[in-house]
Structure formats: C-alpha cells, structure tokens
Design a protein around this motif. Structure first.
Motif, PDB file in Angstrom:
ATOM      1  N   GLY A  42       0.869  -0.631   0.218  1.00 35.05           N
ATOM      2  CA  GLY A  42       0.383   0.172  -0.287  1.00 35.05           C
ATOM      3  C   GLY A  42       1.149   1.111  -0.089  1.00 35.05           C
ATOM      4  O   GLY A  42       0.159   2.488  -0.535  1.00 35.05           O
ATOM      5  N   GLN A  44       2.398   1.842  -3.688  1.00 35.53           N
ATOM      6  CA  GLN A  44       1.303   2.604  -4.484  1.00 35.53           C
ATOM      7  C   GLN A  44       1.274   4.055  -4.144  1.00 35.53           C
ATOM      8  O   GLN A  44       1.785   4.856  -5.202  1.00 35.53           O
ATOM      9  N   ARG A  45       1.497   4.421  -2.918  1.00 34.15           N
ATOM     10  CA  ARG A  45       1.699   5.531  -2.557  1.00 34.15           C
ATOM     11  C   ARG A  45       2.586   6.306  -2.829  1.00 34.15           C
ATOM     12  O   ARG A  45       1.892   8.223  -3.492  1.00 34.15           O
ATOM     13  N   ILE A  96      -5.507  -0.468  -7.158  1.00 33.25           N
ATOM     14  CA  ILE A  96      -5.666  -1.441  -6.355  1.00 33.25           C
ATOM     15  C   ILE A  96      -5.750  -2.932  -5.800  1.00 33.25           C
ATOM     16  O   ILE A  96      -5.713  -3.468  -4.763  1.00 33.25           O
ATOM     17  N   VAL A 123      -6.625   3.396  -0.494  1.00 26.37           N
ATOM     18  CA  VAL A 123      -6.096   4.247  -1.351  1.00 26.37           C
ATOM     19  C   VAL A 123      -6.965   5.079  -2.836  1.00 26.37           C
ATOM     20  O   VAL A 123      -7.044   6.109  -2.554  1.00 26.37           O
TER      21      VAL A 123
END
Ligand code: ADP
Ligand code: MG
Length: 303
Positions: free
Chosen positions: A165, A168-169, A189, A200
């Motif tokens: 996560g 991905q940020r 996602i 997200v």
C-alpha cells in the motif's frame, strides 16, 4: 453556476483500434491478428472519473496504454484537450507526457529498487525540467509525500522498506509530482490487501478534488468502480458493450454481458451465489454492433 449539458471533453476517443499481429507468413503478411481493441469510442469530461470494466483480456489496459501513447494505435483518434495525439512526434508529445500520467497495478515492479523515495518522486520532475532548485524540489516532494499519507522521514528509504500500500502511495506521488491533469489508473488497487484498498481509493478521490484531476479508472472489481466512477464503460472482447452513469449502470444494466458481470459481484448472502449468471457469447457480439443511446447518456451495443 450554469453547467453545460455536454462540456468539451478532456479526452475524446473515437473508433480506437489496437491490433496485435500474432503471426506472419514468410512474406511478412499478418496471418494471425489479435484485435485487442476494436473500435472503441468514449469521452472523459474534465474532473470526472470514467470507469472501464470488463473481464481480464477484454482490452482495458490496451485502451489505457493507447491513451498514454505507450502504444501506437492501429486506427481511430485520441484527442486530449482538443489535440490528436497519434500525429505528434516525441518532441511535440512531451508536454502531453507530463499532463497525462499513470498509476499501474503492480507497485513492486513499477518502482526502481535502487532509487530512494526522493529520487523516485523527483525523477519525473527532472525529466520535465520542473524545479531546478534542489531545496525547492525537496520541499515539494515532502509536501506531496504527506498528501499521500507518508512522512518526510521516508524520503531516504528504498522501495523494499515499504508495504504494498505504501509503495502504491509512492507511485501516486510520483505520478502527481509533475502536476498532471489526467491520470490513467490501471487497476491501482487490485494487488493490494483488501484492508488498504478503500484507503487508497479514498485518497485518490481526495487528491482528485484537491488537484482537479480527471481519471480513467480501470478495474475488474465492479464494486469499487461504482463507488469512484461518475460514468462507466463496460468492455467485452475489445469493444464497449455498454456505457452509462455509474448508478444507472448498476440499477439498470441492459446488456446481457453487463448483467452477467454484475451478477458476479460477491455478496455476503450465500443464497445469492446461485443467482450468478454465466455469460454466453451472443449475436449481440456481432462485429457490426454499435452503441445506441437508449436513454439520456445510457448507451448499449445493438447488432
Ligand atoms: N503487447 C501485446 N502484444 C500482444 N498481445 C497483447 C499485448 N498486450 C495485450 N495483448 C493482448 O490483448 C488482449 C487485451 O489485453 P489487455 O488490454 O491487457 O486486457 P485487460 O487489461 O482487459 O485484461 C489480450 O488478449 C492480451 O493478451
Ligand atoms: Mg489490464
């Protein structure tokens, strides 16, 4: 404020085709062609999220890659802010390569493992010649990091030190670092734990409001697309079979493929499972099928 019924779209896709040659004969003629995208038309309005759904292999990512001009397309037009992209050489494309950014499914392979966060987020800025002053650049990157829910302390860390996560940020911060207008989010996602998916998505929505972004949101998970999308296009075998406002599509799906897709959304009720519809390809799928507007803004493919 008066809202025009049909404001000028930011992205206008007309008759887009992308065919892959799978095989050639000894004279170099194509003998086996895969029509990954075969005549797709839709527009994306400024500030909206356009969802693209369909089963794996239906051509969603190929549409996204054509919009990003990662692929030359076989036929059709893609206009961004009025400019047709296929006619532009790399030099004239460069400003569009800043204005159009992407976030992909896999935050593991899309981040160079040998670069730290500062370098990763700074790289697109360097490519586009933004913020020559190192201090100013670092400040912008730090602020961006906080906006995607990370901390300044993370600046000098490497991708392997983060969770999926968080990576991905970082990818999102990287995409936004060059102040794009349009972001192609290709299953952003799908690879993440269910527990962080909603976080997200909510963050993407907040960033959209803050930066006035327009999204193409590609997904095969229909429950999440409904939440984020204003309008949704349903793809099946390289073509759009239905297009409507998000709620309208879910409440009143008209194409049998959309109905089948919706029936496959997992629901907690164990008895509902038996109602799942298996889609049988149909004469609807004839190559001649065209999208017909059956009610305002609701289009369905008819042979
Ligand atoms: N670079 C490529 N070369 C050859 N075939 C491709 C390429 N990219 C995608 N395809 C094929 O095009 C079809 C659509 O793929 P894709 O756009 O990735 O679908 P989706 O994103 O909906 O799962 C698939 O059959 C896939 O195998
Ligand atoms: Mg895909």
């Amino acid at each position: 404020m008066t809202v025009k019924p049909y404001p000028e779209p930011l992205v206008d896709v007309r008759g887009l085709k992308k065919h892959f040659v799978k095989n050639r004969d000894v004279w170099g003629r194509a003998t086996d062609v895969l029509k990954a995208v075969d005549g797709v038309s839709f527009e994306i309005r400024r500030g909206e999220t356009f969802g693209l759904v369909g089963e794996s292999g239906s051509g969603k990512s190929t549409v996204g890659r054509c919009l990003l001009r990662l692929y030359d397309y076989s036929d059709g037009e893609v206009r961004f802010d009025g400019q047709e992209l296929s006619k532009l050489g790399e030099k004239r494309l460069k400003p569009f390569r800043r204005r159009i950014q992407s976030i992909f499914q896999d935050p593991y392979s899309s981040l160079n493992p040998s670069m730290n966060v500062l370098e990763l987020i700074g790289e697109p800025m360097n490519i586009h010649g933004l913020y020559r002053n190192g201090e100013e650049r670092k400040e912008v990157i730090s602020t961006l990091l906080e906006k995607v829910g990370l901390k300044r302390e993370h600046l000098y860390r490497y991708p392997h030190e983060f969770s999926g996560g968080q990576r991905q940020r970082i990818s999102i911060a990287r995409a936004l670092s060059v102040r794009p207008e349009f972001v192609v989010c290709d299953e952003p996602i799908s690879a993440l734990d269910v527990s962080v998916q909603a976080q997200v998505v909510n963050m993407l929505e907040d960033l959209q409001d803050e930066f006035g972004l327009t999204y193409l949101f590609i997904a095969h998970d229909l429950s999440m697309v409904r939440h984020i999308s204003d309008r949704i296009g349903v793809m099946y075998r390289g073509r759009l079979v239905e297009l409507a406002d998000s709620d309208e599509l879910y409440e009143n799906p008209l194409h049998p493929y959309t109905q089948a897709l919706l029936s496959a959304i997992p629901v907690p009720d164990p008895h509902a499972e038996s109602k799942r519809i298996i889609y049988q390809p149909h004469d609807w799928d004839a190559e001649s099928a065209v999208l017909v507007e059956v009610s305002k803004g609701h289009f369905v493919a008819k042979a």
